[in-house]
Design a protein around this motif. Sequence first.
Motif, PDB file in Angstrom:
ATOM      1  N   VAL A 175       6.325   7.266 -13.045  1.00  0.00           N
ATOM      2  CA  VAL A 175       6.146   6.838 -11.659  1.00  0.00           C
ATOM      3  C   VAL A 175       4.664   6.619 -11.414  1.00  0.00           C
ATOM      4  O   VAL A 175       3.829   7.456 -11.786  1.00  0.00           O
ATOM      5  CB  VAL A 175       6.679   7.899 -10.673  1.00  0.00           C
ATOM      6  N   GLY A 176       4.325   5.509 -10.783  1.00  0.00           N
ATOM      7  CA  GLY A 176       2.924   5.259 -10.496  1.00  0.00           C
ATOM      8  C   GLY A 176       2.748   4.381  -9.278  1.00  0.00           C
ATOM      9  O   GLY A 176       3.706   3.810  -8.746  1.00  0.00           O
ATOM     10  N   SER A 177       1.513   4.286  -8.830  1.00  0.00           N
ATOM     11  CA  SER A 177       1.170   3.400  -7.727  1.00  0.00           C
ATOM     12  C   SER A 177      -0.225   2.857  -7.990  1.00  0.00           C
ATOM     13  O   SER A 177      -0.956   3.372  -8.840  1.00  0.00           O
ATOM     14  CB  SER A 177       1.228   4.144  -6.388  1.00  0.00           C
ATOM     15  N   ALA A 178      -0.585   1.804  -7.263  1.00  0.00           N
ATOM     16  CA  ALA A 178      -1.890   1.188  -7.455  1.00  0.00           C
ATOM     17  C   ALA A 178      -2.995   2.152  -7.064  1.00  0.00           C
ATOM     18  O   ALA A 178      -2.876   2.900  -6.095  1.00  0.00           O
ATOM     19  CB  ALA A 178      -1.981  -0.095  -6.643  1.00  0.00           C
ATOM     20  N   ILE A 179      -4.070   2.146  -7.839  1.00  0.00           N
ATOM     21  CA  ILE A 179      -5.205   3.025  -7.550  1.00  0.00           C
ATOM     22  C   ILE A 179      -6.469   2.180  -7.496  1.00  0.00           C
ATOM     23  O   ILE A 179      -6.538   1.082  -8.034  1.00  0.00           O
ATOM     24  CB  ILE A 179      -5.357   4.131  -8.612  1.00  0.00           C
ATOM     25  N   GLY A 180      -7.490   2.726  -6.816  1.00  0.00           N
ATOM     26  CA  GLY A 180      -8.757   2.010  -6.727  1.00  0.00           C
ATOM     27  C   GLY A 180      -9.501   2.040  -8.045  1.00  0.00           C
ATOM     28  O   GLY A 180      -9.240   2.894  -8.897  1.00  0.00           O
ATOM     29  N   PRO A 181     -10.475   1.149  -8.225  1.00  0.00           N
ATOM     30  CA  PRO A 181     -11.223   1.091  -9.479  1.00  0.00           C
ATOM     31  C   PRO A 181     -11.881   2.403  -9.854  1.00  0.00           C
ATOM     32  O   PRO A 181     -11.968   2.746 -11.028  1.00  0.00           O
ATOM     33  CB  PRO A 181     -12.277   0.005  -9.204  1.00  0.00           C
ATOM     34  N   ALA A 182     -12.284   3.189  -8.851  1.00  0.00           N
ATOM     35  CA  ALA A 182     -12.975   4.439  -9.162  1.00  0.00           C
ATOM     36  C   ALA A 182     -12.055   5.451  -9.814  1.00  0.00           C
ATOM     37  O   ALA A 182     -12.492   6.312 -10.557  1.00  0.00           O
ATOM     38  CB  ALA A 182     -13.583   5.038  -7.878  1.00  0.00           C
ATOM     39  N   ARG A 183     -10.721   5.334  -9.511  1.00  0.00           N
ATOM     40  CA  ARG A 183      -9.790   6.307 -10.059  1.00  0.00           C
ATOM     41  C   ARG A 183      -9.074   5.787 -11.292  1.00  0.00           C
ATOM     42  O   ARG A 183      -8.272   6.472 -11.884  1.00  0.00           O
ATOM     43  CB  ARG A 183      -8.741   6.677  -8.999  1.00  0.00           C
ATOM     44  N   ARG A 184      -9.311   4.545 -11.671  1.00  0.00           N
ATOM     45  CA  ARG A 184      -8.581   3.938 -12.770  1.00  0.00           C
ATOM     46  C   ARG A 184      -8.745   4.788 -14.026  1.00  0.00           C
ATOM     47  O   ARG A 184      -9.824   5.265 -14.362  1.00  0.00           O
ATOM     48  CB  ARG A 184      -9.084   2.515 -13.024  1.00  0.00           C
ATOM     49  N   GLY A 185      -7.640   4.972 -14.724  1.00  0.00           N
ATOM     50  CA  GLY A 185      -7.658   5.738 -15.958  1.00  0.00           C
ATOM     51  C   GLY A 185      -7.032   7.112 -15.825  1.00  0.00           C
ATOM     52  O   GLY A 185      -6.847   7.802 -16.798  1.00  0.00           O
ATOM     53  N   ALA A 226      -0.112   7.359 -13.052  1.00  0.00           N
ATOM     54  CA  ALA A 226       1.093   7.551 -13.868  1.00  0.00           C
ATOM     55  C   ALA A 226       1.482   9.006 -13.904  1.00  0.00           C
ATOM     56  O   ALA A 226       0.654   9.873 -14.207  1.00  0.00           O
ATOM     57  CB  ALA A 226       0.863   7.032 -15.281  1.00  0.00           C
ATOM     58  N   GLN A 227       2.737   9.276 -13.606  1.00  0.00           N
ATOM     59  CA  GLN A 227       3.272  10.631 -13.660  1.00  0.00           C
ATOM     60  C   GLN A 227       4.625  10.582 -14.356  1.00  0.00           C
ATOM     61  O   GLN A 227       5.491   9.785 -13.990  1.00  0.00           O
ATOM     62  CB  GLN A 227       3.429  11.210 -12.260  1.00  0.00           C
ATOM     63  N   VAL A 228       4.812  11.426 -15.361  1.00  0.00           N
ATOM     64  CA  VAL A 228       6.079  11.484 -16.091  1.00  0.00           C
ATOM     65  C   VAL A 228       6.989  12.495 -15.425  1.00  0.00           C
ATOM     66  O   VAL A 228       6.593  13.641 -15.186  1.00  0.00           O
ATOM     67  CB  VAL A 228       5.855  11.882 -17.564  1.00  0.00           C
ATOM     68  N   GLN A 229       8.213  12.078 -15.117  1.00  0.00           N
ATOM     69  CA  GLN A 229       9.213  12.965 -14.536  1.00  0.00           C
ATOM     70  C   GLN A 229      10.422  13.027 -15.469  1.00  0.00           C
ATOM     71  O   GLN A 229      10.880  11.998 -15.967  1.00  0.00           O
ATOM     72  CB  GLN A 229       9.655  12.460 -13.158  1.00  0.00           C
ATOM     73  N   ARG A 230      10.918  14.244 -15.681  1.00  0.00           N
ATOM     74  CA  ARG A 230      12.069  14.456 -16.561  1.00  0.00           C
ATOM     75  C   ARG A 230      13.229  15.037 -15.777  1.00  0.00           C
ATOM     76  O   ARG A 230      13.050  15.815 -14.844  1.00  0.00           O
ATOM     77  CB  ARG A 230      11.724  15.448 -17.683  1.00  0.00           C
ATOM     78  N   ALA A 231      14.445  14.647 -16.144  1.00  0.00           N
ATOM     79  CA  ALA A 231      15.664  15.249 -15.604  1.00  0.00           C
ATOM     80  C   ALA A 231      16.483  15.709 -16.799  1.00  0.00           C
ATOM     81  O   ALA A 231      17.147  14.905 -17.463  1.00  0.00           O
ATOM     82  CB  ALA A 231      16.445  14.256 -14.763  1.00  0.00           C
ATOM     83  N   GLU A 232      16.409  16.976 -17.099  1.00  0.00           N
ATOM     84  CA  GLU A 232      17.061  17.487 -18.299  1.00  0.00           C
ATOM     85  C   GLU A 232      18.578  17.377 -18.222  1.00  0.00           C
ATOM     86  O   GLU A 232      19.250  17.219 -19.247  1.00  0.00           O
ATOM     87  CB  GLU A 232      16.656  18.949 -18.542  1.00  0.00           C
ATOM     88  N   PRO A 246       0.846  -1.199   0.000  1.00  0.00           N
ATOM     89  CA  PRO A 246       0.000   0.000   0.000  1.00  0.00           C
ATOM     90  C   PRO A 246       0.885   1.255   0.000  1.00  0.00           C
ATOM     91  O   PRO A 246       1.771   1.392   0.837  1.00  0.00           O
ATOM     92  CB  PRO A 246      -0.785  -0.133   1.306  1.00  0.00           C
ATOM     93  N   GLY A 247       0.656   2.127  -0.953  1.00  0.00           N
ATOM     94  CA  GLY A 247       1.482   3.323  -1.078  1.00  0.00           C
ATOM     95  C   GLY A 247       2.796   3.096  -1.785  1.00  0.00           C
ATOM     96  O   GLY A 247       3.598   4.019  -1.918  1.00  0.00           O
ATOM     97  N   GLY A 248       3.047   1.861  -2.236  1.00  0.00           N
ATOM     98  CA  GLY A 248       4.281   1.571  -2.953  1.00  0.00           C
ATOM     99  C   GLY A 248       4.263   2.151  -4.358  1.00  0.00           C
ATOM    100  O   GLY A 248       3.214   2.498  -4.902  1.00  0.00           O
ATOM    101  N   HIS A 249       5.443   2.251  -4.965  1.00  0.00           N
ATOM    102  CA  HIS A 249       5.565   2.894  -6.275  1.00  0.00           C
ATOM    103  C   HIS A 249       6.297   2.012  -7.281  1.00  0.00           C
ATOM    104  O   HIS A 249       7.263   1.328  -6.932  1.00  0.00           O
ATOM    105  CB  HIS A 249       6.332   4.221  -6.147  1.00  0.00           C
ATOM    106  N   LEU A 250       5.818   2.077  -8.509  1.00  0.00           N
ATOM    107  CA  LEU A 250       6.512   1.504  -9.654  1.00  0.00           C
ATOM    108  C   LEU A 250       7.170   2.639 -10.410  1.00  0.00           C
ATOM    109  O   LEU A 250       6.533   3.658 -10.703  1.00  0.00           O
ATOM    110  CB  LEU A 250       5.524   0.783 -10.571  1.00  0.00           C
TER     111      LEU A 250
END
Length: 272
Positions: A256-266, A242-248, A215-219
């Motif tokens: 970066v992402g983590s598991a979300i509930g069905p209501a927030r999927r997408g 899903a969040q895109v992070q850039r290091a110029e 719970p709260g873990g990240h991929l």
Amino acid sequence: MAPGNLAYDQIVAALRGAGCVFAEDEATLIVQAAEGPDQVASMVRQRIEGRPLEVIVGWAEFCGLRVAVEPGVFVPRRRTEVVVREAVARARAGAVVVDLCCGTGAVGAAIHAVVEAVELYAVDIEPAAVACARRTLEPLGGRVLEGDLFAPLPATLVGRVDLLVVNAPYVPTDAIALMPPEAREHEPRVTLDGGADGVEVQRRVAAGAGRWLAPGGHLLIETSRGQAGRTVEAFVAGGLSAQVQRAEDVDGTVVVGSAIGPARRGGAVTSD
């Protein structure tokens, strides 16, 4: 043999003639690594033939660490440092970290160097990579496993992984022919080939990650600027935010992402 004499200048000229952009830096590293003139000559010849410098000298610098690199193993790229930065920003002492598609084990080692009391696992399908990663990670207390993605992980890790860090291949199959020779000819194809659109392995990771994350873990998956949209789609399809992070500064991109509930999927957020 020291920088500035004729022999050193000849090394630089030979490397520059072979297309090495940082010929002076490479010449210095070769001279420092070699045990004598004969080995210098051998190393220069290997470099001219296209062998990666890191394989020739036996190590790569990554996040301030000197990581062992052996023949037949994917060479750590500086752009992958963005994965470490984003992982460390989300880490806690005692975190369970899995370095998937670990190669040399550079990402896991870099996280271990910063985060206290990490419980570290690393996985790769290539036997040469597993041997190299064991050399790096086992002295740190890490456990290195051989197999395909999640398959070799112990069942005790289900639902416990705080950070799942992944540098899966993301080069489209047809684009491999356009890569520099030192990559396409000296690194295992399985470490480069991401399938027709470059995201096939990433999709498999994202689809299976939810089972392993705490719970709260990240991929965190490295990708490219051009592939980031497809990587985000893979996360969303796997039920992850899903969040895109850039290091110029290192030209690095990570989703970066983590598991979300069905209501927030997408849902997906991008940040350039």
